[in-house]
Design a protein around this motif. Structure first.
Motif, mmCIF file in Angstrom:
data_model
loop_
_atom_site.group_PDB
_atom_site.id
_atom_site.type_symbol
_atom_site.label_atom_id
_atom_site.label_comp_id
_atom_site.label_asym_id
_atom_site.label_seq_id
_atom_site.Cartn_x
_atom_site.Cartn_y
_atom_site.Cartn_z
ATOM 1 N N ALA A 157 43.285 41.518 34.837
ATOM 2 C CA ALA A 157 43.658 42.437 33.752
ATOM 3 C C ALA A 157 42.479 43.669 33.453
ATOM 4 C CB ALA A 157 43.400 41.537 32.294
ATOM 5 N N LEU A 158 41.075 43.001 33.793
ATOM 6 C CA LEU A 158 40.224 44.203 33.682
ATOM 7 C C LEU A 158 40.246 45.168 35.069
ATOM 8 C CD1 LEU A 158 37.104 42.076 32.673
ATOM 9 C CD2 LEU A 158 38.355 43.933 31.386
ATOM 10 N N GLY A 159 40.979 44.708 35.821
ATOM 11 C CA GLY A 159 41.152 45.497 37.312
ATOM 12 C C GLY A 159 40.180 45.221 38.108
ATOM 13 N N TYR A 160 39.266 44.150 37.988
ATOM 14 C CA TYR A 160 38.327 43.759 38.952
ATOM 15 C C TYR A 160 38.870 43.420 40.258
ATOM 16 C CZ TYR A 160 34.765 44.409 35.378
ATOM 17 O OH TYR A 160 33.726 44.923 34.420
ATOM 18 N N LEU A 161 40.262 42.520 40.128
ATOM 19 C CA LEU A 161 40.694 42.099 41.320
ATOM 20 C C LEU A 161 42.279 42.601 41.339
ATOM 21 C CD1 LEU A 161 39.964 38.298 40.825
ATOM 22 C CD2 LEU A 161 38.424 40.075 42.348
ATOM 23 N N ALA A 162 42.692 42.800 42.604
ATOM 24 C CA ALA A 162 43.940 42.858 42.982
ATOM 25 C C ALA A 162 44.456 42.051 44.185
ATOM 26 C CB ALA A 162 44.084 44.265 43.498
ATOM 27 N N THR A 163 45.417 41.700 44.382
ATOM 28 C CA THR A 163 46.032 40.792 45.444
ATOM 29 C C THR A 163 46.850 41.849 46.439
ATOM 30 O OG1 THR A 163 48.154 40.428 44.338
ATOM 31 C CG2 THR A 163 46.120 39.037 43.995
ATOM 32 N N ASP A 164 46.425 41.082 47.739
ATOM 33 C CA ASP A 164 47.099 41.917 48.923
ATOM 34 C C ASP A 164 47.595 40.461 49.830
ATOM 35 O OD1 ASP A 164 48.149 43.359 50.996
ATOM 36 O OD2 ASP A 164 46.168 43.944 52.002
ATOM 37 N N GLY A 165 48.918 40.166 49.395
ATOM 38 C CA GLY A 165 49.247 38.756 50.335
ATOM 39 C C GLY A 165 48.269 37.818 50.034
ATOM 40 N N ASP A 166 47.857 37.106 51.166
ATOM 41 C CA ASP A 166 46.818 36.120 51.228
ATOM 42 C C ASP A 166 45.465 36.400 50.924
ATOM 43 O OD1 ASP A 166 48.878 34.381 51.558
ATOM 44 O OD2 ASP A 166 48.725 34.418 53.808
ATOM 45 N N GLU A 167 45.080 37.648 50.807
ATOM 46 C CA GLU A 167 43.822 38.360 50.434
ATOM 47 C C GLU A 167 43.751 38.626 49.159
ATOM 48 O OE1 GLU A 167 41.614 40.163 54.415
ATOM 49 O OE2 GLU A 167 43.210 41.389 53.511
ATOM 50 N N ILE A 168 42.528 38.780 48.361
ATOM 51 C CA ILE A 168 42.262 39.327 47.293
ATOM 52 C C ILE A 168 41.181 40.635 47.544
ATOM 53 C CG2 ILE A 168 40.702 38.772 44.968
ATOM 54 C CD1 ILE A 168 41.506 35.873 45.732
ATOM 55 N N VAL A 169 41.450 41.469 46.585
ATOM 56 C CA VAL A 169 40.649 42.775 46.740
ATOM 57 C C VAL A 169 39.681 42.901 45.497
ATOM 58 C CG1 VAL A 169 40.303 45.357 47.243
ATOM 59 C CG2 VAL A 169 42.115 43.772 48.247
ATOM 60 N N HIS A 170 38.348 43.001 45.837
ATOM 61 C CA HIS A 170 37.518 43.103 44.533
ATOM 62 C C HIS A 170 37.192 44.523 44.652
ATOM 63 C CE1 HIS A 170 34.198 43.041 41.638
ATOM 64 N NE2 HIS A 170 34.653 41.684 41.374
ATOM 65 N N ILE A 171 37.168 45.408 43.300
ATOM 66 C CA ILE A 171 37.249 46.782 43.276
ATOM 67 C C ILE A 171 35.690 47.229 43.495
ATOM 68 C CG2 ILE A 171 36.622 46.923 40.765
ATOM 69 C CD1 ILE A 171 38.638 49.157 40.711
ATOM 70 N N SER A 172 34.630 46.422 43.618
ATOM 71 C CA SER A 172 33.513 46.990 43.889
ATOM 72 C C SER A 172 32.432 45.995 44.219
ATOM 73 C CB SER A 172 32.598 47.312 42.258
ATOM 74 O OG SER A 172 31.433 47.790 42.215
ATOM 75 N N ARG A 173 31.850 46.345 45.364
ATOM 76 C CA ARG A 173 30.894 45.194 45.999
ATOM 77 C C ARG A 173 29.608 45.055 45.158
ATOM 78 N NH1 ARG A 173 29.889 41.713 49.676
ATOM 79 N NH2 ARG A 173 30.902 42.793 51.198
ATOM 80 N N ARG A 174 29.233 45.901 44.480
ATOM 81 C CA ARG A 174 28.134 45.829 43.736
ATOM 82 C C ARG A 174 28.357 45.335 42.284
ATOM 83 N NH1 ARG A 174 25.339 51.542 41.889
ATOM 84 N NH2 ARG A 174 27.503 52.261 41.305
ATOM 85 N N LEU A 175 29.603 45.178 41.755
ATOM 86 C CA LEU A 175 29.688 44.401 40.563
ATOM 87 C C LEU A 175 30.060 42.901 41.194
ATOM 88 C CD1 LEU A 175 32.383 46.654 38.601
ATOM 89 C CD2 LEU A 175 30.162 45.839 38.043
ATOM 90 N N LEU A 176 30.571 42.776 42.433
ATOM 91 C CA LEU A 176 30.812 41.400 43.050
ATOM 92 C C LEU A 176 29.436 40.880 43.163
ATOM 93 C CD1 LEU A 176 32.771 39.436 44.136
ATOM 94 C CD2 LEU A 176 32.212 40.572 46.412
ATOM 95 N N ASP A 177 28.511 41.432 43.712
ATOM 96 C CA ASP A 177 27.226 40.746 43.913
ATOM 97 C C ASP A 177 26.448 40.466 42.703
ATOM 98 O OD1 ASP A 177 27.875 40.927 46.716
ATOM 99 O OD2 ASP A 177 26.577 42.549 47.217
ATOM 100 N N ALA A 178 26.453 41.257 41.777
ATOM 101 C CA ALA A 178 25.881 41.244 40.434
ATOM 102 C C ALA A 178 26.125 40.011 39.721
ATOM 103 C CB ALA A 178 25.746 42.561 39.700
ATOM 104 N N SER A 179 27.693 39.951 39.592
ATOM 105 C CA SER A 179 28.040 39.006 38.902
ATOM 106 C C SER A 179 28.042 37.662 39.525
ATOM 107 C CB SER A 179 29.745 39.210 38.571
ATOM 108 O OG SER A 179 30.362 39.268 39.924
ATOM 109 N N ALA A 180 28.264 37.687 40.851
ATOM 110 C CA ALA A 180 27.923 36.286 41.743
ATOM 111 C C ALA A 180 26.397 35.937 41.396
ATOM 112 C CB ALA A 180 28.345 36.575 42.994
#
Length: 213
Positions: free
Chosen positions: A113-136
């Motif tokens: 809903a926030l647009g951080y993730l999208a799907t592409d078949g069996d893969e998931i696309v996170h919109i930002s490397r920086r946001l992904l690493d910081a939240s992890a």
């Protein structure tokens, strides 16, 4: 199709429309039965999230085409060199490794809903490397992902307001060409002000906590 529409919270007519526009893949057929799976549902939820963020159906169709043709997702989403953000492709297992024990249906729905993730078949696309690493990193420190996402929702409201302020300021004093060139200056001002504000808050918070104990 009725079951898929019900799970996605939309009408059967809308599902048919999305199929005709090529926004979702055709179902797997066994005789007269058409089978939809979790990939179709995830794509419908991604479409809903993108529409909520202001994307048009034409833009979403372009994004879907980019996924299927291997084009750079960042280019379609307007990321990359312009913003410094790099989208990241992940398998569901890799996403689970980033957020061990925190990849719940609720958190996935919020991220879509926030647009951080999208799907592409069996893969998931996170919109930002920086946001992904910081939240992890925050999750590894023991911060619940649900709390991170809720805070992110509030942060977005404030950053949208700041972006609107600077856009109006630049539009009033510069040309469109100059606005693009001066964009890094606006970013530097916001980063500096936020850093100083955070320092003030942390000092005040710790001082108050120490006084109370």
């Amino acid at each position: 199709m009725e079951e898929l529409a019900r799970e996605a919270g939309i009408t059967v007519r809308t599902v048919r429309f999305y199929r005709e526009r090529g926004l979702i893949q055709p179902p797997r057929r066994e005789g007269r039965i058409a089978w939809y799976d979790t990939h179709h549902l995830a794509r419908l939820r991604t479409i809903a999230a993108l529409l909520e963020r202001g994307h048009t159906l034409n833009g979403i169709a372009e994004l879907a085409t980019a996924f299927e043709s291997g084009r750079d997702v960042g280019e379609v989403l307007g990321l990359g060199e312009a913003t410094g953000e790099t989208p990241v492709r992940l398998s569901p297992e890799e996403l689970a490794d980033y957020f061990e024990g925190e990849v719940t249906a609720e958190n996935l729905a919020t991220s879509l809903a926030l647009g951080y993730l999208a799907t592409d078949g069996d893969e998931i696309v996170h919109i930002s490397r920086r946001l992904l690493d910081a939240s992890a990193a925050l999750v590894r420190e023991g911060v619940p992902l649900a709390s991170i996402l809720e805070t992110a929702r509030e942060v977005r409201a404030h950053t949208d307001a700041m972006a609107e302020l600077f856009s109006a300021f630049l539009a009033a004093h510069t040309t469109a060409e100059d606005s693009a060139r001066l964009r890094p200056l606006a970013k530097s001002i916001v980063e500096a002000e936020f850093s100083m504000a955070l320092d003030r808050r942390l000092r005040t918070g710790y001082a108050t906590g120490s006084a109370g104990t």
